[in-house]
Design a protein around this motif. Structure first.
Motif, mmCIF file in Angstrom:
data_model
loop_
_atom_site.group_PDB
_atom_site.id
_atom_site.type_symbol
_atom_site.label_atom_id
_atom_site.label_comp_id
_atom_site.label_asym_id
_atom_site.label_seq_id
_atom_site.Cartn_x
_atom_site.Cartn_y
_atom_site.Cartn_z
ATOM 1 N N PHE A 230 -33.643 30.601 -19.831
ATOM 2 C CA PHE A 230 -33.263 30.433 -18.423
ATOM 3 C C PHE A 230 -33.647 29.068 -17.869
ATOM 4 C CE2 PHE A 230 -33.538 34.969 -19.132
ATOM 5 C CZ PHE A 230 -32.456 35.474 -18.427
ATOM 6 N N THR A 231 -34.123 28.170 -18.693
ATOM 7 C CA THR A 231 -34.464 26.832 -18.199
ATOM 8 C C THR A 231 -33.198 26.028 -17.934
ATOM 9 O OG1 THR A 231 -34.659 26.016 -20.471
ATOM 10 C CG2 THR A 231 -36.669 26.811 -19.397
ATOM 11 N N THR A 232 -33.327 24.991 -17.123
ATOM 12 C CA THR A 232 -32.160 24.173 -16.772
ATOM 13 C C THR A 232 -31.647 23.367 -17.959
ATOM 14 O OG1 THR A 232 -33.643 22.420 -16.008
ATOM 15 C CG2 THR A 232 -32.854 23.997 -14.363
ATOM 16 N N GLU A 233 -32.515 23.071 -18.917
ATOM 17 C CA GLU A 233 -32.111 22.279 -20.072
ATOM 18 C C GLU A 233 -31.590 23.129 -21.220
ATOM 19 O OE1 GLU A 233 -35.418 19.925 -21.190
ATOM 20 O OE2 GLU A 233 -35.432 18.716 -19.335
ATOM 21 N N SER A 234 -31.599 24.443 -21.056
ATOM 22 C CA SER A 234 -31.113 25.315 -22.110
ATOM 23 C C SER A 234 -29.588 25.222 -22.213
ATOM 24 C CB SER A 234 -31.524 26.761 -21.841
ATOM 25 O OG SER A 234 -30.919 27.642 -22.785
ATOM 26 N N GLY B 42 -39.659 43.133 -22.774
ATOM 27 C CA GLY B 42 -38.775 43.477 -21.661
ATOM 28 C C GLY B 42 -38.367 42.263 -20.863
ATOM 29 N N LEU B 43 -37.149 42.292 -20.374
ATOM 30 C CA LEU B 43 -36.626 41.245 -19.493
ATOM 31 C C LEU B 43 -36.106 41.914 -18.238
ATOM 32 C CD1 LEU B 43 -35.700 38.364 -18.811
ATOM 33 C CD2 LEU B 43 -33.601 38.822 -20.112
ATOM 34 N N HIS B 44 -36.586 41.451 -17.073
ATOM 35 C CA HIS B 44 -36.227 42.051 -15.794
ATOM 36 C C HIS B 44 -35.804 40.941 -14.844
ATOM 37 C CE1 HIS B 44 -38.396 45.430 -17.573
ATOM 38 N NE2 HIS B 44 -39.394 44.574 -17.778
ATOM 39 N N VAL B 45 -34.561 41.004 -14.414
ATOM 40 C CA VAL B 45 -33.964 39.938 -13.605
ATOM 41 C C VAL B 45 -33.880 40.408 -12.160
ATOM 42 C CG1 VAL B 45 -31.979 38.417 -13.307
ATOM 43 C CG2 VAL B 45 -32.621 39.192 -15.599
ATOM 44 N N GLY B 46 -34.377 39.568 -11.233
ATOM 45 C CA GLY B 46 -34.254 39.817 -9.806
ATOM 46 C C GLY B 46 -33.417 38.735 -9.150
ATOM 47 N N LEU B 47 -33.326 38.796 -7.833
ATOM 48 C CA LEU B 47 -32.553 37.790 -7.115
ATOM 49 C C LEU B 47 -33.281 36.457 -7.048
ATOM 50 C CD1 LEU B 47 -31.145 39.893 -4.125
ATOM 51 C CD2 LEU B 47 -30.138 39.472 -6.378
ATOM 52 N N ALA B 48 -34.601 36.462 -7.192
ATOM 53 C CA ALA B 48 -35.386 35.232 -7.038
ATOM 54 C C ALA B 48 -36.043 34.767 -8.325
ATOM 55 C CB ALA B 48 -36.454 35.418 -5.968
ATOM 56 N N GLY B 49 -35.803 35.432 -9.447
ATOM 57 C CA GLY B 49 -36.425 35.009 -10.685
ATOM 58 C C GLY B 49 -36.395 36.104 -11.724
ATOM 59 N N VAL B 50 -37.104 35.873 -12.829
ATOM 60 C CA VAL B 50 -37.154 36.829 -13.926
ATOM 61 C C VAL B 50 -38.600 37.164 -14.241
ATOM 62 C CG1 VAL B 50 -34.998 36.038 -14.950
ATOM 63 C CG2 VAL B 50 -37.148 35.011 -15.688
ATOM 64 N N ASN B 51 -38.788 38.377 -14.766
ATOM 65 C CA ASN B 51 -40.070 38.811 -15.297
ATOM 66 C C ASN B 51 -39.902 39.116 -16.776
ATOM 67 O OD1 ASN B 51 -40.694 39.482 -12.271
ATOM 68 N ND2 ASN B 51 -42.639 39.735 -13.372
ATOM 69 N N VAL B 52 -40.800 38.591 -17.573
ATOM 70 C CA VAL B 52 -40.794 38.860 -19.008
ATOM 71 C C VAL B 52 -42.085 39.596 -19.346
ATOM 72 C CG1 VAL B 52 -40.550 37.898 -21.310
ATOM 73 C CG2 VAL B 52 -39.505 36.717 -19.365
ATOM 74 N N THR B 53 -41.953 40.745 -19.988
ATOM 75 C CA THR B 53 -43.112 41.570 -20.322
ATOM 76 C C THR B 53 -43.243 41.676 -21.830
ATOM 77 O OG1 THR B 53 -41.796 43.598 -20.226
ATOM 78 C CG2 THR B 53 -42.910 42.920 -18.208
ATOM 79 N N LEU B 54 -44.469 41.791 -22.263
ATOM 80 C CA LEU B 54 -44.784 41.964 -23.682
ATOM 81 C C LEU B 54 -45.906 42.981 -23.779
ATOM 82 C CD1 LEU B 54 -44.416 40.996 -26.671
ATOM 83 C CD2 LEU B 54 -46.260 39.361 -26.212
ATOM 84 N N VAL B 55 -45.609 44.127 -24.373
ATOM 85 C CA VAL B 55 -46.582 45.212 -24.502
ATOM 86 C C VAL B 55 -46.660 45.587 -25.971
ATOM 87 C CG1 VAL B 55 -47.234 47.537 -23.802
ATOM 88 C CG2 VAL B 55 -46.003 46.050 -22.209
ATOM 89 N N GLY B 56 -47.847 45.483 -26.520
ATOM 90 C CA GLY B 56 -48.036 45.818 -27.922
ATOM 91 C C GLY B 56 -47.784 47.287 -28.202
ATOM 92 N N ASN B 57 -47.347 47.554 -29.414
ATOM 93 C CA ASN B 57 -47.067 48.930 -29.832
ATOM 94 C C ASN B 57 -47.748 49.192 -31.186
ATOM 95 O OD1 ASN B 57 -46.008 51.472 -30.105
ATOM 96 N ND2 ASN B 57 -43.885 50.813 -30.378
ATOM 97 N N PRO B 58 -49.039 49.554 -31.156
ATOM 98 C CA PRO B 58 -49.919 49.897 -30.033
ATOM 99 C C PRO B 58 -50.411 48.660 -29.280
ATOM 100 C CG PRO B 58 -51.140 49.995 -32.075
ATOM 101 C CD PRO B 58 -49.709 49.706 -32.466
ATOM 102 N N ALA C 252 -39.077 27.160 -5.291
ATOM 103 C CA ALA C 252 -39.745 27.283 -6.578
ATOM 104 C C ALA C 252 -39.047 26.408 -7.614
ATOM 105 C CB ALA C 252 -39.754 28.741 -7.044
ATOM 106 N N ASP C 253 -39.816 26.016 -8.599
ATOM 107 C CA ASP C 253 -39.311 25.182 -9.693
ATOM 108 C C ASP C 253 -39.478 25.972 -10.988
ATOM 109 O OD1 ASP C 253 -38.625 23.315 -11.568
ATOM 110 O OD2 ASP C 253 -39.855 21.706 -10.740
ATOM 111 N N TYR C 254 -38.361 26.456 -11.526
ATOM 112 C CA TYR C 254 -38.420 27.295 -12.726
ATOM 113 C C TYR C 254 -38.981 26.517 -13.914
ATOM 114 C CZ TYR C 254 -37.019 30.585 -16.354
ATOM 115 O OH TYR C 254 -37.036 31.473 -17.406
ATOM 116 N N ASP C 255 -38.496 25.313 -14.093
ATOM 117 C CA ASP C 255 -38.964 24.520 -15.223
ATOM 118 C C ASP C 255 -40.462 24.246 -15.144
ATOM 119 O OD1 ASP C 255 -36.430 24.469 -16.253
ATOM 120 O OD2 ASP C 255 -35.916 22.507 -15.411
ATOM 121 N N HIS C 256 -40.971 24.050 -13.923
ATOM 122 C CA HIS C 256 -42.408 23.830 -13.765
ATOM 123 C C HIS C 256 -43.185 25.094 -14.134
ATOM 124 C CE1 HIS C 256 -46.112 22.167 -12.199
ATOM 125 N NE2 HIS C 256 -46.274 23.235 -11.423
#
Length: 322
Positions: free
Chosen positions: A161-165, A100-116, A136-140
């Motif tokens: 989403f890194t600055t060098e991407s 999952g990818l969840h974008v907010g105003l201040a950053g992103v959340n990446v989730t990984l849930v096994g199935n199972p 905040a420093d995203y690259d850091h």
């Protein structure tokens, strides 16, 4: 990696859910406290004015808490995909997981849930936050994720989403998120002004400020939507693609913005076409009636009246015509 009470060794604590964080919970608790405080004085309000008062207070608090809370939520855009993917770098082990990818105003959340969830002798349940706010420093944060040895799917999505991407997604989302956040804070200020105007009471100007609040909320949505004017890099996991769309915070902000428009237009229309109904809703008629009743109650001192009657009356000179 081994487990210790269900926590991976490189984690300091269990990861929180991506939608709610401490800031969001604090905002909700503060506004609930205000609501509970106002509700305590309901017994002191009589008649239909009690229902009008509850409606006004709760509606205003809902608008305020949404404006502030969506600043800290992480689901302005969100998306999920189920795919078979590699679990660790330099490893041929494949796992089936929901990413999952969840974008907010201040950053992103990446989730990984096994199935199972339990696979390859591990519990696959990750949630990582990468911030791009001013302090905040995203690259850091991404570099720290590399050092902790996060799973490959999380690092692959975060790298976009890194600055060098070459995708340039960091700049697009960071700028649009900052403008949307700033516009929402302006909407919060106009919401405070509208409440002050209603308490004076200056109803027509309060209605104008409610309209302004709704306008700035819509402007924040337009600011955030500008990221879709640019090409978004595809996020592929084999044949499956991770696609994101507007999330709950986006639609909630839109709903409250339209609600402000409806409320503001209703106040302005009633002010010009049915001011008595508007004054009744804001409980102004009863206030004026009580003021008039208090003004008509006069205390008369009997001793002063008896002294007045005992004063000699001036003599009248009556002239008769000759």
């Amino acid at each position: 990696m081994t487990l210790f009470d269900g926590v991976y060794p490189f984690y300091l604590q269990q990861r929180k859910h991506f939608v709610f964080d401490v800031s969001t919970i604090i905002v909700i608790i503060v506004f609930l406290t205000f609501a509970a405080t106002f509700l305590l004085i309901i017994p002191g309000i009589r008649g239909r004015a009690r229902l009008y008062w509850i409606f006004r207070v709760l509606l205003s608090l809902v608008v305020g808490v949404v404006i502030v809370a969506v600043q800290f939520t992480g689901d302005w855009e969100s998306g999920w995909v189920t795919a078979n993917t590699s679990y660790k770098s330099f490893s041929t082990v494949m796992v089936k997981a929901d990413i999952g990818l969840h974008v907010g105003l201040a950053g992103v959340n990446v989730t990984l849930v096994g199935n199972p969830v339990n696979q390859v002798n591990e519990t696959i349940d990750y949630n990582e936050h990468f911030a791009w706010s001013f302090d905040a420093d995203y690259d850091h944060s991404y570099s720290e994720g590399l050092e902790k040895g996060l799973p490959s799917p999380i690092l692959y999505v975060a790298e976009k989403f890194t600055t060098e991407s070459p995708c340039n997604m960091h700049r697009q989302y960071r700028i649009s998120g900052h403008y949307a956040s700033a516009t929402l804070w302006v909407a919060f200020c106009t919401w405070l002004i509208s409440n002050m105007l209603f308490s004076m009471p200056v109803l027509i100007y309060g209605g104008y400020m409610v309209l302004t609040t709704g306008a700035f909320m819509i402007f924040s949505l337009l600011s955030f939507s500008t990221v879709r004017n640019s090409l978004i890099c595809p996020i592929q996991f084999g044949t499956a693609s991770l696609l994101i769309d507007y999330g709950g915070s986006f639609w909630l902000t839109l709903a409250i913005g339209l609600l402000c428009f409806v409320a503001g237009i209703a106040i302005v229309v009633l002010h010009y076409f049915n001011p008595d109904l508007l004054k009744t809703f804001f409980d102004l008629h009863e206030v004026r009636t009580e003021d008039c009743q208090e003004m008509t109650e006069v205390y008369i001192n009997p001793q002063f009246m008896s002294n007045t009657k005992s004063l000699p009356q001036p003599s009248r000179i009556i002239s008769s015509g000759m």
